[in-house]
Design a protein around this motif. Structure first.
Motif, PDB file in Angstrom:
ATOM      1  N   VAL A  61       0.934  -1.243  -0.088  1.00 39.68           N
ATOM      2  CA  VAL A  61      -0.414   0.037   0.054  1.00 39.68           C
ATOM      3  C   VAL A  61       0.583   1.702   0.108  1.00 39.68           C
ATOM      4  O   VAL A  61       2.032   1.425   0.733  1.00 39.68           O
ATOM      5  N   ASN A  62       0.365   2.085  -0.782  1.00 40.64           N
ATOM      6  CA  ASN A  62       1.452   3.643  -0.737  1.00 40.64           C
ATOM      7  C   ASN A  62       0.845   4.460  -0.411  1.00 40.64           C
ATOM      8  O   ASN A  62      -0.587   4.838  -0.804  1.00 40.64           O
ATOM      9  N   LEU A  63       1.282   5.549  -0.117  1.00 41.27           N
ATOM     10  CA  LEU A  63       0.808   6.721   1.159  1.00 41.27           C
ATOM     11  C   LEU A  63       1.274   8.084   0.872  1.00 41.27           C
ATOM     12  O   LEU A  63       2.453   8.242   1.140  1.00 41.27           O
ATOM     13  N   VAL A  64       0.563   9.105   0.650  1.00 41.91           N
ATOM     14  CA  VAL A  64       1.098  10.304   0.626  1.00 41.91           C
ATOM     15  C   VAL A  64       0.117  11.603   0.937  1.00 41.91           C
ATOM     16  O   VAL A  64      -0.768  10.875   1.348  1.00 41.91           O
ATOM     17  N   GLY A  65       0.826  12.099   1.693  1.00 43.95           N
ATOM     18  CA  GLY A  65       0.148  13.569   2.062  1.00 43.95           C
ATOM     19  C   GLY A  65       0.621  14.671   0.875  1.00 43.95           C
ATOM     20  O   GLY A  65       1.796  15.147   1.170  1.00 43.95           O
ATOM     21  N   GLU A  66      -0.150  15.103   0.965  1.00 49.39           N
ATOM     22  CA  GLU A  66       0.629  16.179  -0.416  1.00 49.39           C
ATOM     23  C   GLU A  66      -0.257  17.622   0.058  1.00 49.39           C
ATOM     24  O   GLU A  66      -0.852  17.942   1.357  1.00 49.39           O
TER      25      GLU A  66
END
Length: 295
Positions: A248-253
């Motif tokens: 699972v790939n997680l980001v917060g832009e």
């Protein structure tokens, strides 16, 4: 009682490592029963419209699509929704505040400066009325026919406050490679402005780096880090294998970005703390509105 879905539920501030940049590595991140349920019901790529016919190719299925796809297992829809939510953003703050403040003291002078940010979902909401856009993606790397790295040493783009990976190595997976490297600049470049000129886009040659830590691709293992111009990471070469590498790939832009990797020929550089926000175009306003109306 509401089920705790967070991959940071077993993390504490003591797990935060600041060298060479703020990061945590959490083995056995989820309780065994929850992980087993997710593992057993990991969606088939074809159920998400993913074609797995390219060599060692990265694919992502974003949270906004998962939200609409009612054919996916409910546990996965709940799990992804949590990790694209304001609640998970606050999990990030709870673990990483000290590291974020150390990197960006002018932009984030105190905890409140992070807690007050308005949180939305990437490609569903926009920066017109949000400050942080979260995403959690069901992801994978396709089988390998020719040995290669899916992504060599690089930096993530400067609009990402944090990046994360939740590894879900299948029980039958026996491929060699595909581990995460956490690196620092070597002695000739460490702390020097010249290091920023070594990038070609997001990428940098390994002879400019020293690997500090290699995180094995494993089951139920979470890695999250705060992005900066020092947050160099990569994936080791995978040898030929018929198996996919699942995670699972997680980001917060965030807007405005923290730094730029390329800017009119200038080397990578930090942006001022008071950098103006990116103008929001008409399309950026209309598309999320249509998505909310029609799902």
């Amino acid at each position: 009682m509401k089920r705790n879905l967070s991959i940071l539920q077993r993390a504490t501030a003591a797990d935060l490592q600041l060298d060479p940049y703020p990061h945590v590595v959490i083995p056995n991140a989820l309780p065994d029963d929850l992980y087993a349920e997710l593992e057993a019901s990991f969606p088939k790529p074809e159920a998400m419209g993913i074609k797995a016919d390219r060599n060692n190719h990265r694919w992502n299925y974003a949270s906004r699509k998962i939200r609409r796809n009612k054919n996916l297992p409910q546990v996965w829809r709940d799990f992804i929704a949590y990790h694209a939510s304001e609640d998970f953003y606050h999990d990030i703050i709870n673990v990483f505040y000290e590291g974020i403040h150390a990197l960006y003291p002018e932009r984030f002078p105190n905890r409140q400066s992070l807690e007050k940010l308005r949180v939305g979902m990437r490609k569903h909401d926009t920066f017109a009325d949000r400050d942080v856009l979260m995403d959690a993606m069901i992801s994978g790397n396709t089988p390998v026919t020719e040995a290669s790295s899916v992504r060599s040493s690089h930096l993530d783009s400067g609009d990402k406050l944090f990046s994360g990976l939740f590894y879900m190595r299948p029980k039958t997976y026996d491929a060699i490679g595909g581990d995460l490297t956490i690196s620092r600049y070597n002695r000739d470049l460490s702390g020097k402005p010249e290091r920023h000129g070594k990038f070609k886009g997001a990428y940098i040659e390994d002879d400019n780096l020293d690997v500090v830590r290699t995180v094995p691709y494993d089951r139920n293992l979470a890695v999250i880090f705060i992005n900066s111009l020092d947050s160099v990471h990569g994936v080791t070469v995978r040898e030929p294998s018929p198996h996919s590498r699942l995670f699972v790939n997680l980001v917060g832009e965030i807007d405005p970005p923290l730094y730029m990797l390329e800017d009119a020929g200038k080397p990578a550089h930090y942006l001022p703390a008071n950098q103006p926000r990116t103008p929001i175009g008409l399309t950026d306003r209309i598309v999320p509105m249509v998505r909310r109306m029609f799902g």
